[in-house]
Motif scaffolding. Sequence first.
Motif, PDB file in Angstrom:
ATOM      1  N   ASP A 141       0.863  -1.185   0.000  1.00 35.31           N
ATOM      2  CA  ASP A 141       0.000   0.000   0.000  1.00 35.31           C
ATOM      3  C   ASP A 141       0.901   1.237   0.000  1.00 35.31           C
ATOM      4  OD1 ASP A 141      -1.686   2.177   0.697  1.00 35.31           O
ATOM      5  OD2 ASP A 141      -3.075   0.805   1.685  1.00 35.31           O
ATOM      6  N   ARG A 189       0.206   4.250   0.464  1.00 37.82           N
ATOM      7  CA  ARG A 189      -0.079   5.202   1.543  1.00 37.82           C
ATOM      8  C   ARG A 189       0.797   4.920   2.753  1.00 37.82           C
ATOM      9  NH1 ARG A 189      -6.513   4.527   1.778  1.00 37.82           N
ATOM     10  NH2 ARG A 189      -5.806   2.381   1.632  1.00 37.82           N
ATOM     11  N   ALA A 238       3.760   7.322   4.205  1.00 39.44           N
ATOM     12  CA  ALA A 238       3.655   7.738   5.604  1.00 39.44           C
ATOM     13  C   ALA A 238       4.922   7.379   6.375  1.00 39.44           C
ATOM     14  CB  ALA A 238       2.427   7.106   6.258  1.00 39.44           C
ATOM     15  N   ILE A 250      -6.307  -3.911   3.730  1.00 37.24           N
ATOM     16  CA  ILE A 250      -7.206  -3.123   4.575  1.00 37.24           C
ATOM     17  C   ILE A 250      -8.531  -3.851   4.733  1.00 37.24           C
ATOM     18  CG2 ILE A 250      -6.180  -0.898   3.978  1.00 37.24           C
ATOM     19  CD1 ILE A 250      -8.641  -0.496   2.107  1.00 37.24           C
ATOM     20  N   ARG A 304     -12.784  -2.936   5.821  1.00 31.89           N
ATOM     21  CA  ARG A 304     -13.728  -1.815   5.824  1.00 31.89           C
ATOM     22  C   ARG A 304     -14.828  -2.056   6.849  1.00 31.89           C
ATOM     23  NH1 ARG A 304     -12.881   1.288   1.232  1.00 31.89           N
ATOM     24  NH2 ARG A 304     -11.763   0.232  -0.409  1.00 31.89           N
ATOM     25  N   GLU A 307     -11.854   2.812   6.329  1.00 32.50           N
ATOM     26  CA  GLU A 307     -10.814   1.866   5.935  1.00 32.50           C
ATOM     27  C   GLU A 307      -9.854   1.713   7.104  1.00 32.50           C
ATOM     28  OE1 GLU A 307      -9.913   2.198   1.235  1.00 32.50           O
ATOM     29  OE2 GLU A 307      -9.092   3.778   2.491  1.00 32.50           O
ATOM     30  N   ARG A 365      -6.561  -0.827   8.963  1.00 29.91           N
ATOM     31  CA  ARG A 365      -5.522  -1.837   8.778  1.00 29.91           C
ATOM     32  C   ARG A 365      -4.995  -2.253  10.139  1.00 29.91           C
ATOM     33  NH1 ARG A 365      -2.622  -0.549   4.815  1.00 29.91           N
ATOM     34  NH2 ARG A 365      -3.311   1.552   4.418  1.00 29.91           N
ATOM     35  N   SER A 403      -6.493   3.610  11.346  1.00 30.16           N
ATOM     36  CA  SER A 403      -7.041   4.106  10.092  1.00 30.16           C
ATOM     37  C   SER A 403      -6.066   3.776   8.960  1.00 30.16           C
ATOM     38  CB  SER A 403      -7.248   5.622  10.163  1.00 30.16           C
ATOM     39  OG  SER A 403      -7.501   6.143   8.882  1.00 30.16           O
ATOM     40  N   ALA A 404      -6.602   3.385   7.826  1.00 30.36           N
ATOM     41  CA  ALA A 404      -5.757   3.114   6.658  1.00 30.36           C
ATOM     42  C   ALA A 404      -5.065   4.384   6.180  1.00 30.36           C
ATOM     43  CB  ALA A 404      -6.588   2.506   5.536  1.00 30.36           C
ATOM     44  N   LYS A 405      -5.554   5.535   6.637  1.00 25.27           N
ATOM     45  CA  LYS A 405      -4.978   6.822   6.246  1.00 25.27           C
ATOM     46  C   LYS A 405      -4.091   7.403   7.344  1.00 25.27           C
ATOM     47  CE  LYS A 405      -9.193   7.703   3.675  1.00 25.27           C
ATOM     48  NZ  LYS A 405     -10.408   8.506   3.598  1.00 25.27           N
ATOM     49  N   SER A 413      -1.250   8.848   9.613  1.00 29.67           N
ATOM     50  CA  SER A 413      -0.074   9.648   9.241  1.00 29.67           C
ATOM     51  C   SER A 413       1.213   8.900   9.573  1.00 29.67           C
ATOM     52  CB  SER A 413      -0.097  10.972  10.010  1.00 29.67           C
ATOM     53  OG  SER A 413       0.162  10.727  11.390  1.00 29.67           O
TER      54      SER A 413
END
Length: 191
Positions: A57, A59, A63, A99, A101, A106, A108, A159-161, A163
């Motif tokens: 991934d 992202r 990160a 990931i 849901r 999303e 992980r 969160s998959a997002k 930071s």
Amino acid sequence: MFKDKKTRQQEDKVPRIEALRRKEMKMKKVLILVSVVACSMSVARAQIGEEESKPCDQRVKMALNSAGVKYQVDSDGDFRVSWSTEEGRSHIAIVNSRITRLDNMEMREVWAHGYRGTSLTKDQLEKILMKNATYKTGSWSMIKRKDGSVVVIFTVVVSAKASGESLKTITRSVAMEGDRMEKLLIGTDEF
């Protein structure tokens, strides 16, 4: 001697068509050769046990890079982050690329081993269960493998997002908790 215009045009086309056919045959041969080589490489990998790497991934990659965290990507596309303790031990935390849901969220998993073996005693299981009640986030779980052995892992869902700084904090915390449990249960520095 003198040929009409239509006959000349047809005769001019014949060499061009033949040249195109030769090029097409060469391209087919190259394509077949490339296909055979690619197939052979897949068979060879399968025979020696080497798997195709899954994509990671991006992202997570961005990160971790932004936070200056060193990592390795494994064949599953997951990120292996190694942390050292003050006692000179080390432990690896895994950040899954895959990931899950929940509605529009999303998520992980970030996890670390605490134990791998044949079984746990009642006292060991009780220690693990009691520790679960003390965490702000994360918990221990036990997985029974096909070979009959058990693996105990500490997992935090993020969160998959997340930071880079969040992943840095979480991977370190997860690795340190995994190391504490490994030290408590078996006293080794395997993970």
